[in-house]
Design a protein around this motif. Sequence first.
Motif, mmCIF file in Angstrom:
data_model
loop_
_atom_site.group_PDB
_atom_site.id
_atom_site.type_symbol
_atom_site.label_atom_id
_atom_site.label_comp_id
_atom_site.label_asym_id
_atom_site.label_seq_id
_atom_site.Cartn_x
_atom_site.Cartn_y
_atom_site.Cartn_z
ATOM 1 N N ARG A 1 1.218 -1.031 0.100
ATOM 2 C CA ARG A 1 0.401 -0.208 0.201
ATOM 3 C C ARG A 1 1.081 0.639 0.062
ATOM 4 N NH1 ARG A 1 -2.278 -3.524 3.433
ATOM 5 N NH2 ARG A 1 -4.260 -4.622 3.010
ATOM 6 N N GLY B 1 0.264 3.932 -2.928
ATOM 7 C CA GLY B 1 0.807 5.283 -2.768
ATOM 8 C C GLY B 1 1.868 6.265 -3.283
ATOM 9 N N THR C 1 -13.140 3.383 -1.721
ATOM 10 C CA THR C 1 -12.597 4.038 -1.874
ATOM 11 C C THR C 1 -11.758 4.427 -3.086
ATOM 12 O OG1 THR C 1 -10.788 3.005 -0.917
ATOM 13 C CG2 THR C 1 -11.612 4.975 0.534
ATOM 14 N N ARG C 2 -11.853 3.301 -3.860
ATOM 15 C CA ARG C 2 -10.644 2.857 -5.345
ATOM 16 C C ARG C 2 -11.484 4.074 -6.089
ATOM 17 N NH1 ARG C 2 -12.003 -0.809 -9.053
ATOM 18 N NH2 ARG C 2 -9.962 -1.094 -10.358
ATOM 19 N N GLN D 1 -7.428 10.875 -0.336
ATOM 20 C CA GLN D 1 -7.382 9.021 -0.639
ATOM 21 C C GLN D 1 -5.953 9.100 -1.205
ATOM 22 O OE1 GLN D 1 -10.180 7.643 -0.057
ATOM 23 N NE2 GLN D 1 -11.596 9.774 -0.730
ATOM 24 N N LEU E 1 -4.289 6.213 1.335
ATOM 25 C CA LEU E 1 -3.531 4.851 1.140
ATOM 26 C C LEU E 1 -1.751 4.915 1.347
ATOM 27 C CD1 LEU E 1 -3.212 2.245 -0.924
ATOM 28 C CD2 LEU E 1 -2.694 4.403 -2.375
ATOM 29 N N GLU F 1 -1.579 3.651 5.372
ATOM 30 C CA GLU F 1 -2.378 2.935 5.749
ATOM 31 C C GLU F 1 -1.334 1.534 5.751
ATOM 32 O OE1 GLU F 1 -6.564 -0.166 4.168
ATOM 33 O OE2 GLU F 1 -4.984 1.404 2.979
ATOM 34 N N THR G 1 -5.347 -0.620 -7.319
ATOM 35 C CA THR G 1 -6.246 -1.141 -6.416
ATOM 36 C C THR G 1 -7.276 -1.771 -6.565
ATOM 37 O OG1 THR G 1 -7.383 1.489 -7.052
ATOM 38 C CG2 THR G 1 -5.823 1.408 -5.270
ATOM 39 N N PHE H 1 -6.134 -1.006 -1.014
ATOM 40 C CA PHE H 1 -6.081 0.419 -1.034
ATOM 41 C C PHE H 1 -7.804 0.380 -0.145
ATOM 42 C CE2 PHE H 1 -7.405 4.945 -1.541
ATOM 43 C CZ PHE H 1 -6.969 5.002 -0.254
#
Length: 486
Positions: A262, A266, A326-327, A374, A378, A381, A457, A467
């Motif tokens: 992740r 990100g 979220t994606r 977002q 990511l 996370e 993702t 994600f």
Amino acid sequence: MRKPPPGAVLAVLAAGQFTVMLATSIVNVALPQIRDGVGLSDAATTWVVNAYGLAFGALLPAGGRAADLLGRRRVLLVGLGAFGAASATAALAASPGVLIAARAAQGVGAAAIAPAALALAMDLHPPGPGRTRALAVWGAVSGAGGAAGVVLGGVLTRAWGWPWIFHAVTIGTFAVLVATLTFVPSTPPADRAGFDLAGTAASAMSVTALVWGLTTARRDGWTDIRVLAAFGAATALALVFLRIERRAAAPLVPPRLFAGGRVAAGNLLMGLFGSTWIALFYFLPLYQQQVLGEDPLTTGLGQLPLAGANMAGAALAPALARRVGTRAALVGALLAEAAGMLWLSRISADGGFPTDVLGPSLLVGVGLSIAFVQLTALSVEGVTGADAGLAGGLVNTTRQVGGAVGLAVLATVAGTVTAHAGGHRPDPEALTSGYRSAFAASAAVLAATALLAARLTRRTPTGPTDFTDPTDAPNPAARPTVHGPH
């Protein structure tokens, strides 16, 4: 002593991030006045911006790691003190050397503030809706800080002169320092491992060489011997850094940070996203001043709709992520920003702010803020508490370096198109052609980033998206186990 409410603590930490972003852009519209007031050459004037960005970007991982090792509140306070003192020195500077050195010192302080404040905010809000809301606040103040810098720079320069842009930052910084002492609780070190001094030095010098080379390439061309030497040094130092990290007992960037994929995804996406962020705040004011003929104050006020859209998008981000996932929120936001940039690529030499700038600014602002929220989520996370400061520093570094690379490339594209259209004395039409090409290229980068984000993702047959957010799960039993910083 009564424990301060989490909202007050988050407000103080967000104010620190706002101050860092404000200092990034507040000098932009005042550069002509600063040049004349201090006696800077044209080449030295660019270093009023570059000295800050270089120190900030190069030292962010070190600032994040120091926060993990020494205590985040302690590092935040030291960073705020250094930042405020450097801002006061810049306001009083009477020579080019003092001003540029003060700007570099500001960057050093910012490299401590940004990752420490983000890590403290993540400590305050474990994974879940609360963290999503906190990151929305972070996105709002980050975008608003960049836009507010242009506005405040124009207002203060016109009213009282350029030193007041630094006086204002000084006052704001020490206000945040006092609020931090009052509201932010003390935190013990999250990690007691040693500090990787050799890795830090190699990393900082590599980033410095890269950004210096890119900055110089904008002025002297990509084949200049100094530019090529800088790129060679950046590559060599990056290889040295990787070698040091493989052997270090406590590496600056431990491999565990990327174990889940992740953080790597990100940061890659944030670097591409950042490549258009800084360019936006560079080319848009230039178009407004050099083509539309606006003064610094009017140009600054023209950033208010963009700032308002940015804050609105950040406020909508948590609800949007809960509603569509979220994606989808990330990909949609990147495509919306790309559409706004494509709209800006239709600006005209005889246009005006309402017809050429206002509409696309609103679309770009909303997309930018939602995507930033977002991508930040990511990038942190799954990170343990021991590495939260480092993760915050790393994502800021990729955005800064991505911005430096993007601005250098896009400035070269715009300059080449302008030179071809207007020769040595470009007219407004030639300048507009260059700016249009920069915005069109930005739209293409953002569209490609959206496609890459959709791939990185995507859902797999054996598990959830790379994600994930606890709020995405349809029921508590389906929620993934996510270990956040505590």
